[in-house]
Scaffold this active site. Structure first.
Site, mmCIF file in Angstrom:
data_model
loop_
_atom_site.group_PDB
_atom_site.id
_atom_site.type_symbol
_atom_site.label_atom_id
_atom_site.label_comp_id
_atom_site.label_asym_id
_atom_site.label_seq_id
_atom_site.Cartn_x
_atom_site.Cartn_y
_atom_site.Cartn_z
ATOM 1 N N THR A 13 0.822 -1.219 0.000
ATOM 2 C CA THR A 13 0.000 0.000 0.000
ATOM 3 C C THR A 13 0.848 1.258 0.000
ATOM 4 O OG1 THR A 13 -1.779 -1.153 1.161
ATOM 5 C CG2 THR A 13 -1.777 1.256 1.273
ATOM 6 N N ARG A 46 6.987 -10.028 -4.730
ATOM 7 C CA ARG A 46 5.921 -10.434 -5.644
ATOM 8 C C ARG A 46 5.415 -9.205 -6.380
ATOM 9 N NH1 ARG A 46 4.289 -10.539 -0.536
ATOM 10 N NH2 ARG A 46 4.963 -12.699 -0.346
ATOM 11 N N VAL A 130 4.644 8.075 11.915
ATOM 12 C CA VAL A 130 3.650 8.448 12.932
ATOM 13 C C VAL A 130 2.548 9.283 12.295
ATOM 14 C CG1 VAL A 130 3.248 9.635 15.121
ATOM 15 C CG2 VAL A 130 5.431 8.479 14.725
ATOM 16 N N ASP A 199 0.849 -0.664 18.669
ATOM 17 C CA ASP A 199 1.112 0.238 17.542
ATOM 18 C C ASP A 199 1.203 1.687 18.022
ATOM 19 O OD1 ASP A 199 0.939 0.875 14.452
ATOM 20 O OD2 ASP A 199 -0.617 2.096 15.376
ATOM 21 N N LYS A 203 4.525 4.537 18.180
ATOM 22 C CA LYS A 203 4.467 5.922 17.699
ATOM 23 C C LYS A 203 4.723 6.913 18.825
ATOM 24 C CE LYS A 203 1.085 4.482 14.221
ATOM 25 N NZ LYS A 203 -0.354 4.442 13.883
#
Length: 434
Positions: A13, A46, A130, A199, A203
């Site tokens: 992404t 890939r 962040v 997570d 940050k």
């Protein structure tokens, strides 16, 4: 002037988004940098059919990118902390600048990475690590450089914020909303990092280092997730004039630095309490400018790629002007990084929301208040709800500030009372005022 060659490692992404942005906005970016930027090499294990790479060189061996002598800047967007660390350290050893979106890598290995970069005379840029497209790294490192930062508080995980927003607005249960978040792609199949605060702690560790000039110390961050929150807690908080947010808090105190992620009651009137859905926000309190709030999209191809490309632009500008005087990685000069201690959680002082279930008998509240008083805990407000069919009464208490270890002891004693049923729910509170 010859083009600057970019090597992108990872074509998911963020990597794909950065490739597309560099291509689509090439003319505008060149006007800002003074020279052309070319993605000359991509490392991807890939193919990604969403991206037309044209004649760009693609290697299945991702280390071929960092070892390519033609590459000037390596963009690391593979995630993780093992292979990514090896790759970034190799890029630095090869004399290449690095741009990364990898908050876990920096929170856990950033001290080592930045020291290596300093020694080699290259730069590691990490705006995308962040809050996605919110330029909070540049704000702390440059925009607020004249200030002494007192504290910051952030909603820095969009998944958790989406879940809490749905629970508040629609009265839904946690696990019902989590399942939808997974279906929408907001949460991973294993959501632990998001819902348990890991997570956000990665940050917050980075933000605290930039704000206070301290080493990165992820292992000392306190983390608490949102899995035990109920829609009743969300509803009671609203009734009392608060919103529950999964907040990261870093605060400078005389005793040390608070570094903590946990569910938090915030007054509903605060702007940050009204940040909803998957959006991120960071509130910073500084001694000169006062409170400032930074808000926007914290994830996604466009916002995160925007931050990655902004870092590339910064590095290319420096290369173009032959000015190697980059802003220090952690905002403060390396020799000035302070060994200020991280405060243990039981030494943190804050207010509390307590929810307990009591048998509907005379004298129960008197026993509760006696225990609280014995630990120096004053009550700010009490909310008593109608009795359940089982005969227990939900009681909600808001306390005045107290040191956490006293609250821990008080809760343990209250749970021993014969007429207190089950565990007591405890949620910390933050006024977030100046």
């Amino acid at each position: 002037m010859k083009p600057v060659n970019i090597g992108i490692v990872g074509l998911g992404t963020v990597g794909g988004g950065a490739f597309n942005l560099l291509r689509d906005n090439a003319a505008e970016i060149a006007r800002r940098t003074g020279r052309e930027i070319v993605v000359s090499h991509i490392g991807a294990r890939r193919d990604n059919p969403k991206h037309a790479l044209g004649d760009t060189r693609v290697s299945r061996d991702i280390f071929a990118v960092v070892n390519d002598p033609a590459v000037d800047i390596v963009v690391e967007v593979i995630g993780g902390t093992t292979v990514a660390r090896e790759l970034v350290m190799q890029a630095i050893s090869n004399g290449k600048h690095v741009v990364t979106a990898n908050k876990a890598l920096l929170a856990e290995h950033g001290n080592e990475i930045f020291a290596a970069a300093e020694e080699k005379g290259v730069y590691v840029a990490f705006e995308a690590a962040v809050a996605g497209g919110v330029p909070i790294i540049k704000v702390l490192r440059e925009g607020l450089a004249a200030n002494r930062i007192d504290w910051l508080a952030g909603i820095i995980n969009g998944t958790g914020n989406f879940i809490l927003t749905e629970m508040r607005e629609k009265g839904r249960d946690f696990y019902e909303v989590l399942k939808e978040a997974q279906e929408l792609g907001y949460a991973e199949a294993d959501p632990t990092f998001d819902v348990e605060g890991i997570d956000a702690a990665h940050k917050l560790t980075i933000l605290a280092s930039l704000a206070f000039g301290i080493p990165l110390q992820f292992k000392k961050a306190y983390t608490e997730g949102i899995t035990r929150l109920t829609r009743d807690d969300v509803s009671y908080a609203e009734e009392l004039g608060f919103r529950i947010k999964h907040l990261g808090v870093a605060r400078r105190t005389d005793a040390g630095i608070e570094l903590r992620v946990h569910p938090t009651l915030i007054p509903a009137a605060r702007l940050i309490a009204n940040v909803n859905g998957v959006k991120n926000a960071v509130l910073v309190q500084s001694n000169a400018v006062g409170p400032t709030l930074y808000y926007g999209a914290g994830a996604g191809a466009g916002p995160t790629a925007s931050a990655v490309v902004a870092d590339i632009v910064d590095v290319v500008r420096a290369l173009t002007s032959q000015n190697k005087g980059f802003v220090p990685h952690l905002a403060f000069q390396p020799h000035a990084i302070a060994n200020t201690p991280i405060l243990p959680m039981d030494e943190v002082v804050t207010s509390y929301y307590l929810r307990l279930h009591a048998n509907d008998r005379p004298g129960v509240l008197a026993d509760v208040t006696r225990i609280l008083s014995s630990h120096g805990i004053s009550i700010e407000a009490i909310l008593q709800k109608p009795a359940h069919e089982a005969g227990t009464v939900p009681v909600i208490l808001l306390t005045k500030p107290v040191v956490e270890k006293e609250m821990n002891q008080a809760i343990a004693e209250m749970e021993e009372l014969e007429d207190i049923v089950g565990k007591i729910t405890r949620i910390r509170m933050e006024a977030l005022d100046a």
